[in-house]
Design a protein around this motif. Structure first.
Motif, PDB file in Angstrom:
ATOM      1  N   ASP A 157      45.388  55.820   9.490  1.00 14.87           N
ATOM      2  CA  ASP A 157      45.339  56.326  10.855  1.00 14.87           C
ATOM      3  C   ASP A 157      43.883  56.934  11.081  1.00 14.87           C
ATOM      4  N   SER A 158      42.853  56.803  10.068  1.00 16.22           N
ATOM      5  CA  SER A 158      41.699  57.464  10.310  1.00 16.22           C
ATOM      6  C   SER A 158      40.726  56.275  11.107  1.00 16.22           C
ATOM      7  N   GLN A 159      39.770  56.951  11.656  1.00 21.25           N
ATOM      8  CA  GLN A 159      38.701  56.308  12.582  1.00 21.25           C
ATOM      9  C   GLN A 159      37.593  55.788  11.436  1.00 21.25           C
ATOM     10  N   ARG A 168      40.363  51.344  13.362  1.00 23.27           N
ATOM     11  CA  ARG A 168      41.002  52.502  12.856  1.00 23.27           C
ATOM     12  C   ARG A 168      42.012  51.890  11.647  1.00 23.27           C
TER      13      ARG A 168
END
Length: 231
Positions: free
Chosen positions: A191-193, A154
């Motif tokens: 906060d992105s995967q 992440r």
């Protein structure tokens, strides 16, 4: 753990306390939904380490909506030298002093997990792990070269930081982080995967030196021990 220093407060606010819905005093900020300590630091042109110290925060991941955060040093207290927000991009990070969510003080704790990484970019390694001057690898990436996540995780930080230029940090689990610095532009949002091998950034039209770190338990380790050999 970050060295915690008690900062003198103008008002009797608990470091992790909140105020009822009243106004926030000058020099403080009330945490809003979606905020991280890193976004607050960037907004107020401070470093994460400064905010953690001024607020006696032992864990930068744990702030709560409504919490009041000191964003200006107490009267008579000087801001840390690593403080301001970096303005940009392409200078080589020869001496790195302040990485979000990491701590260089004290001995490293052995990680509970293991990790296998892939190379983050094509190009020749021009500087190897040699702390304190070099806490990772510097890879000479061709013009417009793609920088990829060395493992799935992440993106916990995307933005400029002094000494790193444009920076992406990927958290893989509670033990492991990888750091991608000196980018021309990021390709992921905070906060992105991120999948292993996914593009996380690009170098500029003239190429550049990617700064790549591996952190185990918050401490820099030699990336060469976790990357496959190159033929």
């Amino acid at each position: 753990m970050l060295a915690l220093l008690a900062a003198a407060a103008v008002l009797p606010l608990a470091a992790c306390g909140t105020l009822d819905d009243g106004p926030v005093p000058d020099g403080y900020y009330r945490v809003q939904s979606g905020d991280t300590l890193y976004s607050i630091a960037r907004k107020h042109r401070r470093s994460v380490r400064e905010l953690a110290r001024w607020n006696s925060l032992s864990d930068a991941d744990r702030i709560e909506v409504g919490q009041v955060i000191r964003v200006v040093p107490a009267a008579g207290a000087a801001a840390s030298a690593g403080g301001g927000r970096a303005s940009g991009g392409s200078g080589g990070p020869a001496a790195v002093k302040d990485t979000p969510r990491v701590d260089d003080s004290g001995p490293a704790r052995p990680p509970a997990s293991r990790i296998r990484l892939q190379w983050p970019a094509d190009g020749k390694v021009v500087a190897r792990y040699a702390p304190p001057a070099s806490k990772g690898l510097r890879i000479d990436v061709p013009a417009g070269g793609v920088v990829r996540a060395a493992a799935a995780g992440r993106a916990i930080h995307v933005g400029n930081l002094r000494g790193y230029g444009m920076l992406v940090i990927v958290k893989h689990d509670d033990d492991w982080l990888t750091v991608y610095g000196n980018l021309d532009k990021p390709s992921v949002s905070e906060d992105s995967q991120v999948a292993a091998g996914q593009e996380v950034g690009r170098m500029g039209a003239g190429g550049g030196e990617l700064h790549f770190e591996v952190r185990a338990g918050g401490k820099p380790v030699d990336p060469s021990g976790y990357l496959p050999s190159r033929g």
